[in-house]
Scaffold this motif. Structure first.
Motif, PDB file in Angstrom:
ATOM      1  N   ARG A 149     -38.530 -41.630   1.486  1.00 28.59           N
ATOM      2  CA  ARG A 149     -38.476 -40.800   2.690  1.00 28.59           C
ATOM      3  C   ARG A 149     -38.599 -39.315   2.358  1.00 28.59           C
ATOM      4  NH1 ARG A 149     -39.792 -40.988   7.936  1.00 28.59           N
ATOM      5  NH2 ARG A 149     -38.278 -40.032   9.327  1.00 28.59           N
ATOM      6  N   ARG A 150     -37.996 -38.904   1.253  1.00 28.85           N
ATOM      7  CA  ARG A 150     -37.973 -37.482   0.928  1.00 28.85           C
ATOM      8  C   ARG A 150     -39.194 -37.020   0.141  1.00 28.85           C
ATOM      9  NH1 ARG A 150     -33.288 -39.349   1.939  1.00 28.85           N
ATOM     10  NH2 ARG A 150     -31.461 -38.142   2.519  1.00 28.85           N
ATOM     11  N   THR A 190     -31.393 -48.513   6.049  1.00 27.06           N
ATOM     12  CA  THR A 190     -30.830 -47.240   6.487  1.00 27.06           C
ATOM     13  C   THR A 190     -31.770 -46.558   7.483  1.00 27.06           C
ATOM     14  OG1 THR A 190     -31.916 -46.056   4.688  1.00 27.06           O
ATOM     15  CG2 THR A 190     -29.710 -46.970   4.241  1.00 27.06           C
ATOM     16  N   GLU A 191     -31.331 -45.423   8.007  1.00 24.71           N
ATOM     17  CA  GLU A 191     -32.199 -44.643   8.886  1.00 24.71           C
ATOM     18  C   GLU A 191     -33.411 -44.117   8.126  1.00 24.71           C
ATOM     19  OE1 GLU A 191     -32.343 -44.212  12.178  1.00 24.71           O
ATOM     20  OE2 GLU A 191     -30.833 -45.783  12.109  1.00 24.71           O
ATOM     21  N   ASP A 192     -33.253 -43.838   6.831  1.00 25.65           N
ATOM     22  CA  ASP A 192     -34.412 -43.460   6.029  1.00 25.65           C
ATOM     23  C   ASP A 192     -35.467 -44.561   6.087  1.00 25.65           C
ATOM     24  OD1 ASP A 192     -33.722 -40.913   5.036  1.00 25.65           O
ATOM     25  OD2 ASP A 192     -32.440 -41.800   3.500  1.00 25.65           O
ATOM     26  N   ALA A 232     -34.359 -43.765   0.331  1.00 22.58           N
ATOM     27  CA  ALA A 232     -34.117 -42.323   0.387  1.00 22.58           C
ATOM     28  C   ALA A 232     -35.169 -41.564  -0.409  1.00 22.58           C
ATOM     29  CB  ALA A 232     -32.718 -42.014  -0.147  1.00 22.58           C
TER      30      ALA A 232
END
Length: 269
Positions: free
Chosen positions: A48-49, A171-173, A45
């Motif tokens: 990704r961010r 995860t999708e991240d 996460a």
């Protein structure tokens, strides 16, 4: 894990160890290390961010390699610059300073380096593996893992690694990062030309369970391509002089210091 008396880089006289640590063979496992790191949902996460993977997918790999070379084989000044970059990058990332997260990041770097050397023809002896594990301790401490939070033996590392792998969750991240990393749309042409080779090595080196979680197509044809690629890389590596294999480290450190100089001359706001 038990407390170490110290976490230090190899001594000047330990020439064989320093040569092994400076070897660029682990570059081939850089993608594997990143995919392992982001399989931790908190790390995934954060990356990704706060990372520009879509436009500069090669940047995180380069920065990761700079950090490893600086901390493990560089001078105290190199290590300080690299650590400052990491600390700056982590300020805005939730959970980035959690010890478990950063221990995992450091562990993927050691395991990927060890795996790359074993796969491409330069496996560590039992004694050398212990020495390399100790040499990677400063990576963990640079990531704010306490000195007693690293591993005092390869056996302890391997037991922890086997316990940790089943707890990972893609995860999708993480899948989004992988799409940007392995199928870059905006990367330079030479990077895109190399990606078929990078993809087969990266996916082939992953633990099978994670390969499945990432949804990577992997069957007899891919396995055969992976074996052919490994043979090719082994053959090329055997022909390349040692000084060439050690060349990427100094080049990356120079690039790191150029970047640091640009930051130093930016006006403060």
């Amino acid at each position: 894990m038990a407390a170490r008396q110290r976490a230090s880089r190899p001594q000047r006289g330990d020439r064989d160890l320093r040569r092994w640590l400076a070897d660029s063979t682990p570059v081939a496992a850089g993608g594997r290390a990143i995919l392992l790191q982001i399989a931790d949902p908190v790390v995934g996460a954060g990356v990704r961010r706060h990372s520009d993977f879509a436009r500069r997918p090669q940047q995180r790999l380069a920065h990761t390699l700079m950090f490893v070379y600086a901390v493990v084989t560089g001078t105290e000044a190199d290590a300080a610059v690299a650590t400052a970059f990491v600390n700056r990058a982590h300020r805005a990332v939730a959970g980035a300073d959690e010890v478990d997260r950063q221990r995992w990041v450091a562990a993927t770097l050691f395991d990927s380096a060890r795996s790359a050397h074993a796969l491409f023809g330069d496996p560590l002896s039992t004694d050398d593996a212990e020495r390399v594990l100790a040499a990677y301790a400063p990576i963990a401490t640079a990531l704010r893992v306490p000195a007693d939070g690293w591993f005092d033996s390869v056996a302890a590392f391997d037991a922890w690694w086997e316990r940790t792998l089943p707890t990972l969750r893609v995860t999708e991240d993480a899948r989004g990062i992988v799409r940007d990393l392995l199928h870059p749309r905006f990367a330079p042409r030479w990077v895109r030309a190399a990606m078929p080779l990078v993809r087969i090595v990266t996916v082939g080196m992953l633990p099978e369970a994670l390969r499945t979680q990432y949804g990577a197509a992997w069957g007899p044809r891919e396995q055969q391509r992976f074996r052919r690629t490994v043979r090719l890389v082994r053959g090329v590596r055997a022909l390349v002089p040692g000084w060439v294999l050690r060349l990427p480290g100094p080049l990356l450190l120079r690039a790191m210091h150029r970047t640091a100089a640009r930051y130093a001359h930016r006006p403060r706001t």
